[in-house]
Design a protein around this motif. Structure first.
Motif, PDB file in Angstrom:
ATOM      1  N   ARG A  92      25.676  13.160  29.082  1.00 15.03           N
ATOM      2  CA  ARG A  92      25.440  14.138  28.009  1.00 15.03           C
ATOM      3  C   ARG A  92      25.896  15.527  28.457  1.00 15.03           C
ATOM      4  NH1 ARG A  92      26.073  15.929  23.317  1.00 15.03           N
ATOM      5  NH2 ARG A  92      24.465  17.339  22.566  1.00 15.03           N
ATOM      6  N   ARG A  93      25.666  15.850  29.726  1.00 13.08           N
ATOM      7  CA  ARG A  93      26.079  17.149  30.253  1.00 13.08           C
ATOM      8  C   ARG A  93      27.593  17.303  30.159  1.00 13.08           C
ATOM      9  NH1 ARG A  93      27.516  20.589  34.054  1.00 13.08           N
ATOM     10  NH2 ARG A  93      26.079  22.252  34.627  1.00 13.08           N
ATOM     11  N   ALA A  94      28.319  16.274  30.538  1.00 16.23           N
ATOM     12  CA  ALA A  94      29.788  16.319  30.472  1.00 16.23           C
ATOM     13  C   ALA A  94      30.253  16.502  29.034  1.00 16.23           C
ATOM     14  CB  ALA A  94      30.374  15.045  31.067  1.00 16.23           C
ATOM     15  N   GLU A  95      29.592  15.830  28.114  1.00 16.37           N
ATOM     16  CA  GLU A  95      29.935  15.965  26.689  1.00 16.37           C
ATOM     17  C   GLU A  95      29.710  17.402  26.216  1.00 16.37           C
ATOM     18  OE1 GLU A  95      28.097  14.257  22.526  1.00 16.37           O
ATOM     19  OE2 GLU A  95      28.058  12.943  24.278  1.00 16.37           O
ATOM     20  N   ILE A  96      28.597  17.988  26.596  1.00 10.50           N
ATOM     21  CA  ILE A  96      28.282  19.361  26.176  1.00 10.50           C
ATOM     22  C   ILE A  96      29.267  20.347  26.790  1.00 10.50           C
ATOM     23  CG2 ILE A  96      26.593  21.228  26.401  1.00 10.50           C
ATOM     24  CD1 ILE A  96      24.417  19.075  26.129  1.00 10.50           C
ATOM     25  N   VAL A  97      29.595  20.178  28.058  1.00 13.75           N
ATOM     26  CA  VAL A  97      30.549  21.086  28.708  1.00 13.75           C
ATOM     27  C   VAL A  97      31.890  21.043  27.970  1.00 13.75           C
ATOM     28  CG1 VAL A  97      31.881  21.457  30.824  1.00 13.75           C
ATOM     29  CG2 VAL A  97      29.410  21.081  30.948  1.00 13.75           C
ATOM     30  N   GLY A  98      32.316  19.851  27.568  1.00  9.62           N
ATOM     31  CA  GLY A  98      33.546  19.724  26.779  1.00  9.62           C
ATOM     32  C   GLY A  98      33.437  20.412  25.433  1.00  9.62           C
ATOM     33  N   ASP A  99      32.291  20.216  24.768  1.00 11.58           N
ATOM     34  CA  ASP A  99      32.067  20.874  23.478  1.00 11.58           C
ATOM     35  C   ASP A  99      32.108  22.391  23.623  1.00 11.58           C
ATOM     36  OD1 ASP A  99      31.755  18.409  22.257  1.00 11.58           O
ATOM     37  OD2 ASP A  99      29.567  18.542  22.104  1.00 11.58           O
ATOM     38  N   LEU A 100      31.449  22.900  24.657  1.00  8.37           N
ATOM     39  CA  LEU A 100      31.417  24.351  24.867  1.00  8.37           C
ATOM     40  C   LEU A 100      32.808  24.907  25.141  1.00  8.37           C
ATOM     41  CD1 LEU A 100      28.129  24.711  26.939  1.00  8.37           C
ATOM     42  CD2 LEU A 100      28.528  25.497  24.589  1.00  8.37           C
ATOM     43  N   ALA A 101      33.630  24.160  25.859  1.00  3.81           N
ATOM     44  CA  ALA A 101      35.005  24.605  26.122  1.00  3.81           C
ATOM     45  C   ALA A 101      35.796  24.667  24.818  1.00  3.81           C
ATOM     46  CB  ALA A 101      35.678  23.669  27.112  1.00  3.81           C
ATOM     47  N   GLU A 145      23.813  24.265  22.225  1.00  2.11           N
ATOM     48  CA  GLU A 145      24.299  23.391  23.291  1.00  2.11           C
ATOM     49  C   GLU A 145      24.050  24.002  24.667  1.00  2.11           C
ATOM     50  OE1 GLU A 145      28.219  21.810  22.476  1.00  2.11           O
ATOM     51  OE2 GLU A 145      27.213  20.210  21.377  1.00  2.11           O
ATOM     52  N   GLN A 146      24.123  25.307  24.776  1.00  5.21           N
ATOM     53  CA  GLN A 146      23.829  25.962  26.053  1.00  5.21           C
ATOM     54  C   GLN A 146      22.354  25.758  26.403  1.00  5.21           C
ATOM     55  OE1 GLN A 146      26.241  27.509  28.039  1.00  5.21           O
ATOM     56  NE2 GLN A 146      24.600  27.366  29.515  1.00  5.21           N
ATOM     57  N   ALA A 147      21.477  25.835  25.408  1.00  9.86           N
ATOM     58  CA  ALA A 147      20.054  25.594  25.652  1.00  9.86           C
ATOM     59  C   ALA A 147      19.820  24.152  26.101  1.00  9.86           C
ATOM     60  CB  ALA A 147      19.238  25.907  24.389  1.00  9.86           C
ATOM     61  N   GLU A 148      20.518  23.201  25.472  1.00  8.35           N
ATOM     62  CA  GLU A 148      20.386  21.806  25.876  1.00  8.35           C
ATOM     63  C   GLU A 148      20.916  21.617  27.298  1.00  8.35           C
ATOM     64  OE1 GLU A 148      21.478  17.238  24.544  1.00  8.35           O
ATOM     65  OE2 GLU A 148      22.161  18.879  23.270  1.00  8.35           O
ATOM     66  N   LEU A 149      21.994  22.275  27.630  1.00 11.68           N
ATOM     67  CA  LEU A 149      22.558  22.197  28.975  1.00 11.68           C
ATOM     68  C   LEU A 149      21.538  22.693  30.008  1.00 11.68           C
ATOM     69  CD1 LEU A 149      25.214  21.430  30.423  1.00 11.68           C
ATOM     70  CD2 LEU A 149      25.899  23.805  30.177  1.00 11.68           C
ATOM     71  N   THR A 150      20.820  23.749  29.689  1.00 11.99           N
ATOM     72  CA  THR A 150      19.788  24.280  30.574  1.00 11.99           C
ATOM     73  C   THR A 150      18.676  23.249  30.779  1.00 11.99           C
ATOM     74  OG1 THR A 150      20.275  26.545  29.912  1.00 11.99           O
ATOM     75  CG2 THR A 150      18.099  26.145  30.869  1.00 11.99           C
ATOM     76  N   ARG A 151      18.268  22.569  29.692  1.00  8.87           N
ATOM     77  CA  ARG A 151      17.227  21.535  29.798  1.00  8.87           C
ATOM     78  C   ARG A 151      17.718  20.353  30.633  1.00  8.87           C
ATOM     79  NH1 ARG A 151      16.796  23.017  24.357  1.00  8.87           N
ATOM     80  NH2 ARG A 151      17.858  21.117  23.688  1.00  8.87           N
ATOM     81  N   ILE A 152      18.977  19.980  30.457  1.00  2.00           N
ATOM     82  CA  ILE A 152      19.555  18.877  31.242  1.00  2.00           C
ATOM     83  C   ILE A 152      19.596  19.244  32.716  1.00  2.00           C
ATOM     84  CG2 ILE A 152      21.704  17.630  31.725  1.00  2.00           C
ATOM     85  CD1 ILE A 152      22.153  17.609  28.639  1.00  2.00           C
ATOM     86  N   ASP A 153      20.044  20.446  33.026  1.00  2.00           N
ATOM     87  CA  ASP A 153      20.108  20.872  34.422  1.00  2.00           C
ATOM     88  C   ASP A 153      18.715  20.889  35.058  1.00  2.00           C
ATOM     89  OD1 ASP A 153      22.864  21.071  34.398  1.00  2.00           O
ATOM     90  OD2 ASP A 153      22.881  23.243  34.072  1.00  2.00           O
ATOM     91  N   ALA A 154      17.710  21.296  34.293  1.00  5.57           N
ATOM     92  CA  ALA A 154      16.336  21.284  34.811  1.00  5.57           C
ATOM     93  C   ALA A 154      15.870  19.853  35.068  1.00  5.57           C
ATOM     94  CB  ALA A 154      15.402  21.987  33.821  1.00  5.57           C
ATOM     95  N   ALA A 155      16.203  18.931  34.178  1.00  4.68           N
ATOM     96  CA  ALA A 155      15.830  17.529  34.373  1.00  4.68           C
ATOM     97  C   ALA A 155      16.540  16.947  35.596  1.00  4.68           C
ATOM     98  CB  ALA A 155      16.146  16.710  33.119  1.00  4.68           C
ATOM     99  N   LEU A 156      17.823  17.264  35.763  1.00  7.93           N
ATOM    100  CA  LEU A 156      18.558  16.795  36.942  1.00  7.93           C
ATOM    101  C   LEU A 156      17.955  17.372  38.227  1.00  7.93           C
ATOM    102  CD1 LEU A 156      22.209  16.960  35.579  1.00  7.93           C
ATOM    103  CD2 LEU A 156      20.919  14.889  36.146  1.00  7.93           C
ATOM    104  N   ASP A 157      17.489  18.592  38.159  1.00  4.89           N
ATOM    105  CA  ASP A 157      16.829  19.204  39.299  1.00  4.89           C
ATOM    106  C   ASP A 157      15.524  18.472  39.625  1.00  4.89           C
ATOM    107  OD1 ASP A 157      16.631  21.369  41.302  1.00  4.89           O
ATOM    108  OD2 ASP A 157      14.921  22.029  40.096  1.00  4.89           O
ATOM    109  N   ARG A 158      14.773  18.081  38.591  1.00  4.26           N
ATOM    110  CA  ARG A 158      13.537  17.322  38.811  1.00  4.26           C
ATOM    111  C   ARG A 158      13.844  15.961  39.436  1.00  4.26           C
ATOM    112  NH1 ARG A 158      12.530  19.592  33.836  1.00  4.26           N
ATOM    113  NH2 ARG A 158      12.739  17.628  32.692  1.00  4.26           N
ATOM    114  N   ILE A 159      14.948  15.343  39.009  1.00  5.54           N
ATOM    115  CA  ILE A 159      15.356  14.066  39.620  1.00  5.54           C
ATOM    116  C   ILE A 159      15.644  14.284  41.102  1.00  5.54           C
ATOM    117  CG2 ILE A 159      17.190  12.335  39.715  1.00  5.54           C
ATOM    118  CD1 ILE A 159      17.341  12.539  36.622  1.00  5.54           C
TER     119      ILE A 159
END
Length: 105
Positions: free
Chosen positions: A13-22, A56-70
């Motif tokens: 999902r992160r890769a998809e969002i990064v592409g969308d943001l670009a 999408e930037q807000a979702e990216l922040t939530r994803i990064d936080a979840a990856l950090d918890r992992i």
């Protein structure tokens, strides 16, 4: 949801969002049309793109936080009460930092 599956889902999902943001950034960088009416219309479209980009930037922040918890080994544990987050909740919202009880209260 095991952490390996969660991490794969989140990274995809992160890769998809990064592409969308670009693509959004590229569209916002386009040269504006010279015609005033076309420019006004394009500005409205740009505002929609900007709002989408913020979401999408807000979702990216939530994803990064979840990856950090992992990475820290605390994924699936409520950050507020320390209880496990239900598997069904993590499947529905893989970025959930709180159990349903704490999220509701």
């Amino acid at each position: 949801m095991d952490t390996t599956t969660a991490e794969a889902t989140l990274r995809a999902r992160r890769a998809e969002i990064v592409g969308d943001l670009a693509r959004i950034e590229d569209a916002l960088d386009d040269t504006p049309p010279k015609d005033w009416e076309d420019r006004a219309s394009e500005r409205q479209g740009d505002e929609v793109l900007e709002a989408l980009g913020h979401a999408e930037q807000a979702e990216l922040t939530r994803i990064d936080a979840a990856l950090d918890r992992i990475a820290k080994g605390i994924y699936g544990t409520c950050l507020k009460c320390g209880d496990p987050i239900a598997e069904a909740r993590l499947k529905a919202v893989p970025t959930a930092p709180l159990c349903a009880t704490c999220a509701a209260g």
